[in-house]
Design a protein around this motif. Structure first.
Motif, PDB file in Angstrom:
ATOM      1  N   LYS A 154      50.626   1.675 -24.173  1.00 17.08           N
ATOM      2  CA  LYS A 154      50.494   2.289 -22.847  1.00 17.08           C
ATOM      3  C   LYS A 154      49.572   1.479 -21.950  1.00 17.08           C
ATOM      4  N   SER A 155      49.050   0.371 -22.471  1.00 25.97           N
ATOM      5  CA  SER A 155      48.108  -0.448 -21.711  1.00 25.97           C
ATOM      6  C   SER A 155      48.750  -0.993 -20.441  1.00 25.97           C
ATOM      7  N   GLN A 156      47.930  -1.089 -19.405  1.00 19.95           N
ATOM      8  CA  GLN A 156      48.412  -1.694 -18.159  1.00 19.95           C
ATOM      9  C   GLN A 156      48.645  -3.192 -18.318  1.00 19.95           C
ATOM     10  N   ASP A 157      48.063  -3.749 -19.358  1.00 21.53           N
ATOM     11  CA  ASP A 157      48.234  -5.169 -19.659  1.00 21.53           C
ATOM     12  C   ASP A 157      49.572  -5.349 -20.380  1.00 21.53           C
ATOM     13  N   LYS A 158      50.587  -5.775 -19.657  1.00 23.56           N
ATOM     14  CA  LYS A 158      51.945  -5.838 -20.208  1.00 23.56           C
ATOM     15  C   LYS A 158      52.059  -6.860 -21.343  1.00 23.56           C
ATOM     16  N   ALA A 159      51.370  -7.973 -21.207  1.00 27.41           N
ATOM     17  CA  ALA A 159      51.433  -8.996 -22.258  1.00 27.41           C
ATOM     18  C   ALA A 159      50.866  -8.461 -23.568  1.00 27.41           C
ATOM     19  N   PHE A 160      49.799  -7.667 -23.458  1.00 31.68           N
ATOM     20  CA  PHE A 160      49.201  -7.100 -24.663  1.00 31.68           C
ATOM     21  C   PHE A 160      50.097  -6.017 -25.262  1.00 31.68           C
ATOM     22  N   ALA A 161      50.720  -5.228 -24.411  1.00 29.15           N
ATOM     23  CA  ALA A 161      51.639  -4.206 -24.907  1.00 29.15           C
ATOM     24  C   ALA A 161      52.785  -4.849 -25.687  1.00 29.15           C
ATOM     25  N   ALA A 162      53.296  -5.978 -25.163  1.00 28.08           N
ATOM     26  CA  ALA A 162      54.372  -6.693 -25.858  1.00 28.08           C
ATOM     27  C   ALA A 162      53.884  -7.237 -27.200  1.00 28.08           C
ATOM     28  N   ALA A 163      52.637  -7.753 -27.226  1.00 32.42           N
ATOM     29  CA  ALA A 163      52.082  -8.284 -28.475  1.00 32.42           C
ATOM     30  C   ALA A 163      51.915  -7.179 -29.509  1.00 32.42           C
ATOM     31  N   THR A 164      51.590  -5.957 -29.037  1.00 32.86           N
ATOM     32  CA  THR A 164      51.445  -4.820 -29.949  1.00 32.86           C
ATOM     33  C   THR A 164      52.774  -4.511 -30.644  1.00 32.86           C
ATOM     34  N   ILE A 165      53.848  -4.511 -29.876  1.00 32.79           N
ATOM     35  CA  ILE A 165      55.169  -4.219 -30.448  1.00 32.79           C
ATOM     36  C   ILE A 165      55.581  -5.305 -31.433  1.00 32.79           C
ATOM     37  N   GLN A 166      55.275  -6.567 -31.092  1.00 34.21           N
ATOM     38  CA  GLN A 166      55.576  -7.662 -32.020  1.00 34.21           C
ATOM     39  C   GLN A 166      54.786  -7.506 -33.314  1.00 34.21           C
ATOM     40  N   ALA A 167      53.549  -7.001 -33.210  1.00 38.15           N
ATOM     41  CA  ALA A 167      52.724  -6.805 -34.403  1.00 38.15           C
ATOM     42  C   ALA A 167      53.335  -5.751 -35.326  1.00 38.15           C
ATOM     43  N   ILE A 168      53.871  -4.691 -34.731  1.00 40.74           N
ATOM     44  CA  ILE A 168      54.534  -3.665 -35.542  1.00 40.74           C
ATOM     45  C   ILE A 168      55.737  -4.264 -36.264  1.00 40.74           C
ATOM     46  N   VAL A 228      34.445 -18.803 -26.259  1.00 39.19           N
ATOM     47  CA  VAL A 228      34.087 -19.038 -27.657  1.00 39.19           C
ATOM     48  C   VAL A 228      34.930 -18.153 -28.571  1.00 39.19           C
ATOM     49  N   GLN A 229      35.077 -16.884 -28.195  1.00 42.76           N
ATOM     50  CA  GLN A 229      35.892 -15.963 -28.986  1.00 42.76           C
ATOM     51  C   GLN A 229      37.305 -16.495 -29.178  1.00 42.76           C
ATOM     52  N   TYR A 230      37.869 -17.053 -28.122  1.00 43.11           N
ATOM     53  CA  TYR A 230      39.254 -17.538 -28.174  1.00 43.11           C
ATOM     54  C   TYR A 230      39.420 -18.624 -29.234  1.00 43.11           C
ATOM     55  N   ILE A 231      38.511 -19.616 -29.212  1.00 39.16           N
ATOM     56  CA  ILE A 231      38.605 -20.718 -30.180  1.00 39.16           C
ATOM     57  C   ILE A 231      38.341 -20.216 -31.594  1.00 39.16           C
ATOM     58  N   THR A 267      37.607  -3.934 -22.814  1.00 33.87           N
ATOM     59  CA  THR A 267      37.052  -4.978 -21.949  1.00 33.87           C
ATOM     60  C   THR A 267      37.513  -6.381 -22.342  1.00 33.87           C
ATOM     61  N   ASP A 268      38.211  -6.500 -23.456  1.00 30.22           N
ATOM     62  CA  ASP A 268      38.673  -7.816 -23.892  1.00 30.22           C
ATOM     63  C   ASP A 268      39.729  -8.366 -22.942  1.00 30.22           C
ATOM     64  N   ALA A 269      39.705  -9.693 -22.764  1.00 28.94           N
ATOM     65  CA  ALA A 269      40.747 -10.343 -21.975  1.00 28.94           C
ATOM     66  C   ALA A 269      42.064 -10.326 -22.751  1.00 28.94           C
ATOM     67  N   THR A 270      43.168 -10.537 -22.053  1.00 30.21           N
ATOM     68  CA  THR A 270      44.490 -10.456 -22.680  1.00 30.21           C
ATOM     69  C   THR A 270      44.618 -11.399 -23.855  1.00 30.21           C
ATOM     70  N   HIS A 271      44.191 -12.656 -23.675  1.00 30.52           N
ATOM     71  CA  HIS A 271      44.371 -13.631 -24.753  1.00 30.52           C
ATOM     72  C   HIS A 271      43.490 -13.294 -25.956  1.00 30.52           C
ATOM     73  N   ILE A 272      42.353 -12.614 -25.723  1.00 32.12           N
ATOM     74  CA  ILE A 272      41.506 -12.185 -26.839  1.00 32.12           C
ATOM     75  C   ILE A 272      42.158 -11.017 -27.575  1.00 32.12           C
ATOM     76  N   LYS A 273      42.684 -10.072 -26.815  1.00 31.53           N
ATOM     77  CA  LYS A 273      43.382  -8.937 -27.439  1.00 31.53           C
ATOM     78  C   LYS A 273      44.546  -9.418 -28.300  1.00 31.53           C
ATOM     79  N   THR A 274      45.308 -10.346 -27.750  1.00 32.24           N
ATOM     80  CA  THR A 274      46.481 -10.839 -28.467  1.00 32.24           C
ATOM     81  C   THR A 274      46.086 -11.531 -29.761  1.00 32.24           C
ATOM     82  N   LEU A 275      45.048 -12.358 -29.705  1.00 32.64           N
ATOM     83  CA  LEU A 275      44.605 -13.065 -30.914  1.00 32.64           C
ATOM     84  C   LEU A 275      44.062 -12.099 -31.965  1.00 32.64           C
ATOM     85  N   LYS A 276      43.352 -11.065 -31.516  1.00 32.69           N
ATOM     86  CA  LYS A 276      42.868 -10.071 -32.478  1.00 32.69           C
ATOM     87  C   LYS A 276      44.034  -9.373 -33.167  1.00 32.69           C
TER      88      LYS A 276
END
Length: 876
Positions: free
Chosen positions: A401-415, A338-341, A369-378
């Motif tokens: 520094k997150s172990q979640d590489k996809a989220f780390a990449a999304a963080t850099i794109q956000a900057i 639900v969060q994703y949609i 605790t958020d899943a990768t796709h939820i973190k990225t959307l936030k």
């Protein structure tokens, strides 16, 4: 020592338990095989057949394949045992489409079942018929649908609406006849039918908006009482309807009046004067839709809330859209699906209205605790908000520094997005990204290089030191995209780093054959640009790299090498092309736009599959543009029909379940809506109104322990939160087992438990039954002697007319009218909800009294019903 088959052993145990009057619960180590079940189904004992069908339905519920039993099951479709017949139809609905040949053999039985007194059987028979996908039965299906659409039971009419879609997919040539049925069902006043017929409308004739005109206001007013699934489809349809019938509320100078219902009654001259005075006034029907959907933002169903949110987004004035924000943020506490949609839709909204969700910014902070796709959307949302940059930049140091590489990449794109959109923080972001180039994580470094490359294109003259720093790190970077980005920067700004660029090219010449294609292409480009700007140092290197590229395995590399050689190295074949080499290779490039991934999704309606996947899905219906001039609103006017002499139900009686003083602010009332229960046919439908009269929110409202222990209750879903002064209506189902014994249970909140009970009167344990007068007399003849209870009633003078008699009887008991004409004999028929036992009521009027007779095998219920009816008929 005798070997006994499992079937014989089971038969003996079953006979033993049945004859002793008790139920034997057996724990056995084997499961009866299909052959054993077939023997039981073909037995002469009804009780054994019933037990077999229970087991078969149990297998289906567990996902087991029971299709082999179809011949044995279908033989019992004409059983006189109602409970057995119900289970048979549950099976047939599941397997009729797979076993069409066998189902066709019993088609006459299914047709007869459409005349059954039991509404569940009638509806199930229609479902089975519509599951047989053979064109030869199209006329039979059409006749069955037409008859069912006029059935007295709303549950059967609802099933008819579902069957319309199946028949249309089987034979589209029946469209015109089906539209007639849809038009009839759209006029139905039952909330049970509304959602189903709108689905049929969308499937068969979505372009026939003329069918909606006369029913528009009725659908708007029924919306709050329709089941949740129906609310979603009706709101979606009304959204599309409104975009074709009303003018845009987004015009400049528009006027909005919450109380403009008086426009219904204004004269034509008054309307003309008002139109000349103001550029825009909202149509009362437009306002009706917005007003009646607004309470549904408090719905427990996430799909309903999302539907209302998209309706307001596409239809409401811009200053009113903000009311959906709090409800959407509430949905972020739901499951991750639900969060994703919801986050996808919020991201689209926030692009057009950046400050819309800023008051609730904390709800978008990323949790571990958020899943990768939820973190990225936030993060997609946060980086589009100017107000949270300080938080975003500081927290990004942790997120990378997150172990979640996809989220780390999304963080850099956000900057990077922040640096592009907010010029004041560009230097700060760039400095932060440069620091990340020293990170030990290769993924972080690679993503930082790609983002820095895009940022440097905006201000290349001011950042030569950064380009030099990236060149020094080149040997330590192995990710292809990052290496290619650095090579592109070296080539694009080679004149600003004249000493470093040739050295980088020298290193690439050594490793060229081992590089990825994307790196090779940028190496060839770098060589060509250096050849044009620094030929003295790089001429031999360039020729060497072009020779390597000439024989590369990739045709892309070979083609690029051949083109570059002809472009930069003059010869007889190159002609005049060499003159334009600098203009082609060294032309200034526009800086890339770092745009949100949701920028273009607003072309799709919010909340749809197409919006979620960013591509037009099959069946997607586009929203129309607002009409320049509003169509005639009088098409929605409905003539008021004067009441006729048909009997009607009395007012719904509401009973108190929990007083707000006892419930510490939580109060509850209940009533019996006299509609079929959707959860189980043997249950009585109960609607409960929960209200919070306290000054604080109540959380986790749910049903707890119940008494007696075996009481079968379908509980409402847990209400996560009920705000102060708010109320919500929920539905329950209770199997009273044809008894007026109270259903006792705990009504619980997060902190407290309250003992409550629902006490049914005997008349609410019945459901109407349709039959002819001849059938009534026939059935009454079977229920004489011990099954007949009668008494003389002293009638009140006001209750001697036919209409008054029907009104009083129907106010006491949920039965159907068989005959209530000018003669002195009135007949009513019903069945008990739980067991389906027939209950016949007849009233023979005399001078100042009447003979009241009740025929049923339920003698206790008959005595209680007789008492209630005598009391009602004796009172004025």
């Amino acid at each position: 020592g005798t070997v006994v088959s499992p079937t014989v052993f089971f038969l003996n145990l079953f006979d033993l338990s049945h004859s002793s009057g008790c139920f034997l619960i057996m724990s056995v180590s084997w499961i009866l095989k299909n052959e054993d079940l077939k023997e039981m189904l073909e037995s002469n004992k009804e009780s054994l057949k019933l037990e077999a069908m229970k087991r078969v339905v149990g297998l289906i519920a567990k996902g087991k394949n029971a299709s082999e039993l179809f011949p044995a099951v279908v033989k019992n479709v004409a059983s006189k045992n109602i409970e057995l017949k119900k289970l048979v139809y549950v099976y047939l609905v599941r397997y009729a489409e797979e076993q069409q040949d066998l189902a066709l053999l019993s088609i006459s039985t299914f047709q007869r079942a459409l005349k059954e007194p039991n509404q569940f059987i009638r509806a199930s028979a229609l479902r089975v018929l519509s599951s047989i996908r053979v064109s030869i039965i199209v006329p039979i299906m059409m006749l069955a649908i037409k008859e069912a659409s006029a059935d007295m039971s709303p549950y059967v009419r609802k099933t008819a609406a579902h069957a319309i879609q199946k028949l249309y997919s089987l034979d589209p040539d029946q469209k015109e006849q089906l539209i007639e049925v849809i038009e009839k069902l759209l006029k139905d006043k039952s909330t049970l039918v509304a959602g189903s017929v709108v689905v049929a409308f969308d499937e068969v004739c979505p372009d026939r908006i003329d069918l909606i005109h006369k029913n528009y206001r009725k659908l708007c007013n029924l919306l709050v009482d329709v089941e949740e699934w129906g609310q979603v489809v009706i709101i979606s349809m009304l959204t599309r309807y409104a975009r074709t019938q009303f003018t845009s509320p987004w015009k400049e100078g528009a006027m909005f009046d919450e109380d403009n219902e008086k426009a219904f009654y204004e004269s034509e001259e008054e309307k003309k004067d008002q139109t000349e005075a103001t550029p825009y006034t909202m149509d009362p029907d437009h306002r009706l839709l917005l007003r009646n959907t607004k309470p549904l933002l408090q719905s427990r169903n996430t799909a309903v809330v999302m539907s209302v949110a998209q309706l307001y987004w596409h239809l409401a004035p811009k200053h009113e859209v903000n009311i959906v924000t709090k409800s959407l943020v509430r949905l972020l506490r739901s499951h991750r699906e639900v969060q994703y949609i919801v986050l996808q839709n919020i991201a689209t909204m926030s692009i057009q209205r950046k400050g819309m969700f800023e008051p609730f910014m904390k709800s978008f902070y990323v949790r571990s605790t958020d899943a990768t796709h939820i973190k990225t959307l936030k993060f997609l949302f946060l980086r589009d908000s100017d107000a949270v940059f300080p938080f975003l930049f500081s927290s990004s140091q942790t997120y990378v520094k997150s172990q979640d590489k996809a989220f780390a990449a999304a963080t850099i794109q956000a900057i990077g997005r922040c640096a592009t959109d907010i010029s004041e923080v560009t230097d700060t972001c760039l400095s932060g990204l440069v620091l990340l180039l020293s990170n030990r994580d290769e993924t972080v470094v690679a993503e930082s290089v790609v983002v820095i490359k895009k940022l440097l294109q905006t201000q290349p003259t001011q950042h030569s030191d950064i380009i030099k720093h990236m060149a020094k790190l080149f040997d330590n970077i192995s990710v292809s995209m990052a290496r290619a980005s650095i090579l592109w920067l070296m080539g694009e700004y080679c004149e600003r780093v004249p000493k470093i660029a040739p050295d980088v090219l020298r290193k690439m010449a050594k490793t060229f054959t081992a590089e990825e294609d994307i790196v090779k292409l940028q190496t060839v480009n770098l060589a060509a640009k250096l050849y044009l700007t620094n030929s003295k140092q790089t001429k031999l290197l360039t020729q060497y790299i072009l020779n390597l590229g000439k024989y590369d395995q990739s045709y892309d590399i070979r083609d690029r090498t051949r083109f570059v050689r002809q472009l930069i190295v003059p010869n007889e074949k190159s002609g005049a092309l060499n003159k334009y080499a600098r203009r082609i290779l060294l032309a200034p490039k526009p800086a890339p736009m770092l745009e949100s991934a949701f920028k273009d999704r607003d072309r799709f309606q919010l909340g749809t599959l197409s919006h979620s996947i960013n591509s037009k899905a099959t069946g997607y219906q586009e929203l129309s543009d607002w009409p320049a001039v509003a169509p005639d609103q009088s098409v929605r006017n409905v003539e008021v029909v004067e009441p006729v002499t048909a009997p009607s139900f009395g007012p719904v009686k509401t009973h108190e379940l929990l007083h707000h003083m006892t419930g510490k602010g939580l109060s509850a009332k209940y009533h019996f809506p006299r509609q079929p229960c959707l959860y189980q046919p043997s249950m009585v439908a109960v609607q409960v109104i929960l209200a919070n009269s306290s000054d604080h929110s109540l959380e986790k409202i749910h049903i707890g322990d119940r008494s007696p222990a075996g009481l079968n209750i379908h509980c409402f879903n847990t209400i996560e939160r009920l705000e102060p002064e708010a109320s919500v209506t929920v539905s329950m189902g209770i199997d009273f087992s044809d008894s007026t014994q109270a259903a006792n249970f705990q009504l619980c909140t997060k902190e407290d438990q309250f003992s409550v009970s629902i006490q049914p009167v005997v008349g609410e344990l019945l459901m109407p039954s349709t039959m002819s007068e001849q059938d009534f007399s026939k059935e009454q003849g079977k229920l004489l002697g011990m099954n007949e209870t009668s008494a003389t009633v002293a009638m009140a003078t006001a209750n001697t007319s036919s209409q008054a008699v029907s009104k009083q009887v129907l106010s006491v008991a949920n039965v159907g009218v068989v005959s209530s004409g000018p003669n002195d004999l009135h007949r009513f028929a019903g069945r008990t909800v739980s067991s389906g036992a027939l209950v016949l009521v007849s009233l023979e009027l005399k001078e100042s009294s009447a003979l009241l007779t009740i025929n049923t095998e339920k003698s206790v219920m008959a005595s209680m019903l007789l008492r209630d009816l005598k009391q009602a008929l004796a009172l004025a």
